[in-house]
Design a protein around this motif. Structure first.
Motif, PDB file in Angstrom:
ATOM      1  N   ASP A   1      25.557  41.229  30.634  1.00  0.00           N
ATOM      2  CA  ASP A   1      25.429  42.690  30.739  1.00  0.00           C
ATOM      3  C   ASP A   1      24.423  43.246  29.734  1.00  0.00           C
ATOM      4  O   ASP A   1      24.645  44.301  29.137  1.00  0.00           O
ATOM      5  CB  ASP A   1      26.796  43.358  30.542  1.00  0.00           C
ATOM      6  CG  ASP A   1      27.823  42.839  31.535  1.00  0.00           C
ATOM      7  OD1 ASP A   1      27.453  42.653  32.711  1.00  0.00           O
ATOM      8  OD2 ASP A   1      28.987  42.597  31.133  1.00  0.00           O
TER       9      ASP A   1
ATOM     10  N   GLN B   1      16.894  39.890  28.091  1.00  0.00           N
ATOM     11  CA  GLN B   1      17.098  40.918  29.114  1.00  0.00           C
ATOM     12  C   GLN B   1      16.015  41.988  28.944  1.00  0.00           C
ATOM     13  O   GLN B   1      15.418  42.437  29.926  1.00  0.00           O
ATOM     14  CB  GLN B   1      18.495  41.540  28.974  1.00  0.00           C
ATOM     15  CG  GLN B   1      18.795  42.614  30.003  1.00  0.00           C
ATOM     16  CD  GLN B   1      19.042  42.053  31.396  1.00  0.00           C
ATOM     17  OE1 GLN B   1      19.912  41.219  31.583  1.00  0.00           O
ATOM     18  NE2 GLN B   1      18.254  42.501  32.378  1.00  0.00           N
TER      19      GLN B   1
ATOM     20  N   ASP C   1      23.237  36.320  32.562  1.00  0.00           N
ATOM     21  CA  ASP C   1      22.292  37.364  33.006  1.00  0.00           C
ATOM     22  C   ASP C   1      20.926  37.087  32.393  1.00  0.00           C
ATOM     23  O   ASP C   1      20.839  36.341  31.429  1.00  0.00           O
ATOM     24  CB  ASP C   1      22.817  38.732  32.548  1.00  0.00           C
ATOM     25  CG  ASP C   1      24.025  39.164  33.368  1.00  0.00           C
ATOM     26  OD1 ASP C   1      24.070  38.824  34.550  1.00  0.00           O
ATOM     27  OD2 ASP C   1      24.907  39.820  32.793  1.00  0.00           O
ATOM     28  N   PRO C   2      19.838  37.667  32.853  1.00  0.00           N
ATOM     29  CA  PRO C   2      19.746  38.322  34.148  1.00  0.00           C
ATOM     30  C   PRO C   2      19.801  37.279  35.270  1.00  0.00           C
ATOM     31  O   PRO C   2      19.156  36.242  35.170  1.00  0.00           O
ATOM     32  CB  PRO C   2      18.374  39.018  34.097  1.00  0.00           C
ATOM     33  CG  PRO C   2      17.625  38.405  32.971  1.00  0.00           C
ATOM     34  CD  PRO C   2      18.600  37.730  32.070  1.00  0.00           C
ATOM     35  N   PHE C   3      20.554  37.578  36.311  1.00  0.00           N
ATOM     36  CA  PHE C   3      20.794  36.591  37.367  1.00  0.00           C
ATOM     37  C   PHE C   3      19.487  36.090  37.974  1.00  0.00           C
ATOM     38  O   PHE C   3      19.311  34.902  38.218  1.00  0.00           O
ATOM     39  CB  PHE C   3      21.694  37.198  38.461  1.00  0.00           C
ATOM     40  CG  PHE C   3      22.002  36.226  39.568  1.00  0.00           C
ATOM     41  CD1 PHE C   3      22.817  35.123  39.329  1.00  0.00           C
ATOM     42  CD2 PHE C   3      21.462  36.392  40.836  1.00  0.00           C
ATOM     43  CE1 PHE C   3      23.100  34.206  40.337  1.00  0.00           C
ATOM     44  CE2 PHE C   3      21.741  35.470  41.854  1.00  0.00           C
ATOM     45  CZ  PHE C   3      22.554  34.380  41.604  1.00  0.00           C
TER      46      PHE C   3
END
Lengths: 224, 317
Positions: free
Chosen positions: A167, A182, B180-182
Motif C-alpha cells: 500500500d 512505489q 506492491d506495486p502489482f
C-alpha cells in the motif's frame, strides 16, 4: 540541509557540570532551520542548564552565542574567539561538522556536541523532517524520476521493490516511511518512462560513498 | 524450456526440472545454536520427500547457524541443499568467497535473496550491507559460472599458471506476486530472468486469484519458458497463524474464506493441511508452473504427510 536533533538534557548536563564556565555556541544555518541548534534553542538550553545547576548546587556558569555557520572559517570572528577564550568548555549546537570545526579552531578548550546529527533532509511540514540524500557521491536521481533508491529504500535496492512494499509503504516503518520504489514507479509512469525500469542496473560502485574512506573535494580552479 | 540438455550445475534439482518432472522443494531452518542433531533430525523428515531443500540464511534476521555449514550437514544427511544467500549481511567479497566454498563443499543450488531487514530480527542495532540487491547477486553468480570471472572481472583461478575452477551453481531467486506495486511484480521477475535466474520459488500463496493473475502475465511474457517457477506453499497450522500472516507479513494477503475454514474446523491443523493439498492440486493446473516449494516453518515433520496426500510421492530418483 543537515537535520539534527538536540541531545537529551541529562547527557548534555553531564558534560557541562565538569566545568565552571561553559559557552553554548549556536549555528545559524541548517540546524536553525530544523529548530535544533539556532539562537532560540541555545537560549532555551542555556536557561535550563543554569536552572538545573542552581537546583543541584553545581557551580556552572553558562554563556550563549550564535554564529552564522560553524563550518566556515570566516564566521569565527574576533568576538566569538574572545568568548571562547573566557570559558573552560564549549557545547557546539552545530551539526557534527560544526563540532569538529570548533574542536580544530579552539585548541585546548573542551568541546562537546549538543546535537545528534541525523541526515541530509527536507522539511515535510512544521516539525517533521525526512531523509532525502545519502551523499553516495554519484547521483542517480536522473534515472529514477527524482526519487532516490539509495537514500529512501531501506535496502538501497536499485532494481525494484522488495516483497515488503505494501500500500505504498515500507515494511520497515509503515507509519512514517513511503516505499521509495512505489514513488519511483509512480513518477516514472507519470513521465512515460516505465520501460526504463525494466533495465537491469549493475552493482553500484560504492567507492564514491563513505566506503571509499573519508572524502574530500578539491577545486583547483577556485583555490586561492 | 531450452532444447539442449547440457546441465549448468548438474544438481539433482536441475536434472529433475530439466527432465520435466513436477519438482518439490522444502525448507530446513538451521538451528539457533550449534546443535547439529537438529539438522540431522529435520533432514530425516525431508529425505525422500523433497527433491531439494532450502537452507535459510539468518531468516527473518534472526541469527542461526550459517546456511553454508547447515547445508553441508544436510548434504551429508542425504539431502540436496539449496543454500540461501542474502544481501543483508555480506558484501561482494564475502558472498563470492562463500560461493567458492559452496562449490568446493558440493553445494550445487544457491538461492539469491535481498534479505529481511534487520529491524525485524533479534539484532535490530546491527549494520546492514546491501552492497548489491538480489538481481545483481543473481548476475554476479551467473558471471562467475558462465564467464568464469569475479565481480571485478578477474578470472577465477588461483594463479595464472593454475586452471580456472569456477563455481557452477544452479541459480535460484524468489518472487513475491503479492507485494506492491502489482504491475512491477512481473517486471521484477523478468529482470531476475534477464540477470540469470534458473529457477524461481514464490512467496507462499494464499490469494490464489492474485497468483493466477500474476501467472497469466508471466506466461504472456513467455517467462515460464525461460525459468522454472516453483509455487510457494506454507500449510496453515491455526487461525492465529493465518491472522499473523495476513496482518504482520507485509505484502501477503490471506483471504477471509481460508480463515473461516480454519475457525470452523474441529482440527485446524488437519484443515490447514487439507487446504494445502487443495492448493497444490489447483497450482498443478496453472500453466507455466514447474513445481512447488513447501515451506513448513518449523514443521518439517509434517511435509511427508502433505506430500503423500497431494500425490507428490514417490519422488523421482
Amino acid at each position: 540541509m543537515i537535520v539534527a536533533e538536540r541531545k537529551p538534557f541529562e547527557e548534555i548536563y553531564e558534560c557541562v557540570k565538569r566545568h565552571r564556565k561553559v559557552l553554548l555556541l549556536g549555528c545559524g544555518t541548517c540546524v536553525t532551520v530544523c529548530m535544533a541548534g539556532g539562537e532560540k534553542e541555545v537560549n532555551v538550553l542555556a536557561n535550563q542548564l543554569a536552572l538545573a545547576a542552581r537546583d543541584r548546587g553545581d557551580d556552572v556558569e553558562v554563556m550563549e552565542h550564535t554564529i552564522t555557520r560553524q563550518c566556515d572559517d570566516e564566521f569565527f570572528d574576533e568576538a566569538t574567539m574572545k568568548k571562547v577564550a573566557e570559558v573552560d568548555a564549549v557545547v557546539s549546537m552545530g551539526c557534527g561538522v560544526g563540532v569538529q570545526f570548533c574542536a580544530a579552531k579552539f585548541g585546548d578548550t573542551a568541546i562537546y556536541p549538543g546535537l545528534n546529527t541525523k541526515f541530509y533532509g527536507a522539511t515535510l511540514e512544521q516539525g517533521v523532517w525526512a531523509e532525502r540524500c545519502a551523499g553516495c557521491g554519484e547521483c542517480v536521481l536522473g534515472d529514477f524520476g527524482g526519487v532516490c533508491p539509495v537514500a529512501r529504500c531501506s535496502k538501497s535496492l536499485l532494481n525494484g521493490p522488495c516483497g515488503g512494499s505494501a500500500d505504498g509503504k515500507c515494511e520497515v516503518d509503515p507509519e512514517n516511511v513511503d516505499c521509495a520504489w512505489q514513488l519511483i514507479y509512480d513518477r516514472m509512469e507519470r513521465l512515460g518512462r516505465l520501460e526504463e525500469l525494466e533495465e537491469n542496473r549493475p552493482m553500484k560502485d560504492w567507492s564514491t560513498n563513505r566506503d571509499g574512506g573519508p572524502r574530500t573535494v578539491t577545486r583547483e580552479d577556485v583555490k586561492l | 524450456m531450452s532444447e539442449q540438455k547440457t546441465l549448468k550445475s548438474g544438481s539433482r534439482l536441475e536434472k529433475i526440472l530439466t527432465e520435466g518432472h513436477f519438482a518439490v522443494t522444502g525448507e530446513l531452518g538451521p538451528p539457533k545454536s550449534a546443535d547439529v542433531e537438529i539438522i540431522k533430525k529435520k533432514a530425516g523428515y525431508l529425505k525422500g520427500v523433497v527433491d531439494a531443500v532450502n537452507i535459510t540464511d539468518n531468516q527473518t534476521a534472526i541469527v542461526r547457524m550459517s546456511s553454508m555449514a547447515a547445508g553441508l550437514f544436510a548434504l551429508q544427511a542425504g539431502l540436496e541443499p539449496v543454500v540461501q544467500i542474502t544481501c543483508r549481511d555480506r558484501n561482494r567479497l564475502a558472498i563470492q568467497a562463500d560461493v567458492l566454498g559452496a562449490q568446493a563443499c558440493g553445494l550445487r543450488n544457491i538461492l539469491c535473496l535481498s534479505g529481511d531487514h534487520q529491524r525485524f530480527g533479534n539484532h535490530p542495532g546491527s549494520k546492514n550491507v546491501f552492497d548489491m540487491d538480489s538481481i545483481q547477486l543473481i548476475n554476479m553468480l551467473k558471471r562467475m559460472r558462465d564467464d568464469k570471472v569475479f565481480a571485478c572481472g578477474d578470472e577465477i583461478r588461483n594463479t595464472k599458471k593454475q586452471p580456472v575452477v569456477e563455481p557452477r551453481p544452479f541459480i535460484g531467486a524468489a518472487a513475491n506476486p503479492f507485494g506492491d506495486p502489482f504491475a512491477f511484480r512481473v517486471i521484477r521477475l523478468a529482470k531476475k530472468v534477464k540477470a540469470g535466474a534458473d529457477f524461481i520459488q514464490t512467496q507462499c500463496i494464499y490469494d490464489m486469484e492474485r497468483f493466477k493473475r500474476w501467472m497469466t502475465e508471466v506466461v504472456n511474457r513467455g517467462l515460464h519458458e525461460q525459468v522454472y517457477i516453483l509455487a510457494g506453499i506454507t500449510p496453515l497450522k491455526s487461525v492465529r497463524m493465518a491472522e499473523y500472516m495476513r496482518d504482520k507479513v507485509a505484502g501477503l494477503s490471506v483471504p477471509d474464506g481460508l480463515i473461516e475454514r480454519l475457525e470452523k474446523a474441529e482440527n485446524p491443523r488437519e484443515e490447514g493441511e487439507k487446504i494445502a493439498v487443495e492448493q497444490i492440486q489447483e497450482i498443478r493446473e496453472i500453466p507455466g508452473i514447474a513445481g512447488v516449494h513447501i515451506m513448513a516453518i518449523e514443521a518439517e515433520k509434517s511435509v511427508a504427510g502433505l506430500a503423500e496426500k497431494a500425490g507428490l510421492l514417490p519422488r523421482p530418483a
